[in-house]
Write an enzyme that holds these catalytic residues in place. Sequence first.
Site, short mmCIF file in Angstrom:
data_model
loop_
_atom_site.label_atom_id
_atom_site.label_comp_id
_atom_site.label_asym_id
_atom_site.label_seq_id
_atom_site.Cartn_x
_atom_site.Cartn_y
_atom_site.Cartn_z
N LYS A 1 25.21 38.47 40.09
CA LYS A 1 25.71 37.29 39.79
C LYS A 1 25.45 36.17 40.74
O LYS A 1 25.13 36.24 42.03
CB LYS A 1 27.44 37.51 39.86
CG LYS A 1 28.36 36.41 39.47
CD LYS A 1 30.01 37.37 39.76
CE LYS A 1 30.84 36.02 39.19
NZ LYS A 1 32.15 36.73 39.13
N SER B 1 34.93 35.93 35.00
CA SER B 1 33.68 35.03 35.30
C SER B 1 32.43 35.78 35.23
O SER B 1 31.31 34.85 35.48
CB SER B 1 34.36 34.40 36.74
OG SER B 1 34.05 35.27 37.80
N SER C 1 37.56 39.52 36.87
CA SER C 1 36.18 38.99 36.66
C SER C 1 34.95 40.10 36.34
O SER C 1 33.88 39.72 35.94
CB SER C 1 35.67 37.97 37.38
OG SER C 1 36.42 36.69 37.21
N1 GLN Z 1 40.53 34.50 35.42
C1 GLN Z 1 40.74 34.55 36.68
C2 GLN Z 1 40.59 33.00 37.52
O1 GLN Z 1 40.07 32.22 36.75
C3 GLN Z 1 39.99 35.66 37.36
C4 GLN Z 1 38.47 35.19 37.78
C5 GLN Z 1 37.87 36.07 38.72
O2 GLN Z 1 38.19 37.13 38.79
N2 GLN Z 1 36.94 35.70 39.53
O3 GLN Z 1 40.97 32.95 38.46
#
Ligand code: GLN
Length: 509
Positions: free
Chosen positions: A82, A157, A181
């Site tokens: 990532k 994400s 995410s």
């Molecule tokens: N959807 C959540 C956020 O936008 C989690 C994102 C994540 O786990 N990086 O914060």
Amino acid sequence: MAKLPLHTEFPSIQALREALQARRVSATEVAQSALDSIQSHAHLNAFLHVDADLSLAQARAADHAIASGADAPLAGIPIGHKDVFVTQGWRSTAASRMLQDYVSPFDATVVSRLLEAGAVSLGKLNCDEFAMGSGNETSIYGPVRNPWDHSAVPGGSSGGSAAAVAAGLLMAATGTDTGGSIRQPAALCGISGIKPTYGTVSRLGMIAYGSSLDQAGPIARHARDLLEVLEPMSGFDPLDSTSLEYCDTEANKPGRIRGRYNAAIAKQQKSGSRPLEGLRIGVPREFFDEALTPDVAQAVEKALQVFESLGAVRVEISLPRTELSIPAYYVIAPAEASSNLSRYDGVRFGHRTDSYTDLEDMTSRSRFEGFGPEVRRRVLAGTYVLCHGYYDAYYLQAQRVRRMIADDFRTAFAEHCDVIMGPVTPSVAKSIGDNREDPIADWLSDIYTLGVSLAGLPAMSVPCGFGVERPLPIGLQIIGNYFAEGELLAVADCYQQATDWHQRTPGQQ
Ligand code: GLN
């Protein structure tokens, strides 16, 4: 020559390792064919930075390691990172204009540990900008497409990681989970992912979002492959102040995830046709609320029935603060983000605007140009809740709720169950652009994953079905107690021996 998708020829990392060791295929051939395939799957937009020379150099090193019999458990296994893990060689952008040209002088600990284990990196994967999002739509490089349906999001994400593994371009990928995410994109792409106990995987070199929540973990096809990658990724890192020595809580001494996994598998094998005899599965009432769509509810219910047929018993439990996890998380995570992202000021790191009048103007223009709308929204919200006068009302209150959420999980594990199961997301993947006008809709879809992150517990997602109206993958969430990732992976493995959801591939249900 390795054919792609990789998993059609090599259904597991173990199978590919055997082929590499027996010299039926070389790491260089595997890497070359994966690079070709990445190019022919460019429409998924899963990869942000590919550098064939760098990848092939790693593959040649893996071939040498194999030839010399070195102890490199992942030698020649193609993976991707990532783009929030910093890497030498490849750019590290967090999918943000702010870091568009950034090349790190060092590798994140996760990256260097996997490299030491012999894994071959095929590049950097698309994600939400600074990992903020639930659909991989906030990347400045554009959305990633779900390999099952190109009009759908892959989840976020870590969307590029999930899409690349689901499409068979990689055996595994790294992801990060701050509020869901890893689990969420794994669920929406029909593959498996694990977010380990907070602190067990180093955060050094992970571009920070919410430091008390951020945790790295692997995304792969099934539980066995997750174990193969998680094991070398994790472990104490003296350079990360929140890093933990992995603790075998059963034996009350330092241990390894694989040790707990092997012990759990041995126990399952002794129990014959009911390998999960006596396992108590807590099913939280609050996870089956009005937000949950009927097809997800039904797939999860069917999975629970499979677990019962394997000997587990179902216990209804309550996690009464589930609803509060959304406001608590969306105060704490932006607060930490506003602090973490203050380093991008156009001087020390990141984009600097071309025209400005004075220092203040330079900083504010650089930040305005460098950050996308979702990141700006979080920075503003986070700064607001930390302001004098609001700190007590919002930030401190959210921290109190966080403690209560962790206590609810503690009570569940102490008194009622060994693992907790439920949905990962309320619905199957949405169409790209669906939530564009309503960012809060994305926040609400995190309802089943945020509590785990606030509590710092390990949790995973495994594929368990398909939607009815839209035949897209559905994930089952399995949550464990602190340091129970070995048991979690063993429970998931048992399910994956009894079902084949994890073997289905896009276009061939
Ligand atoms: N959807 C959540 C956020 O936008 C989690 C994102 C994540 O786990 N990086 O914060």
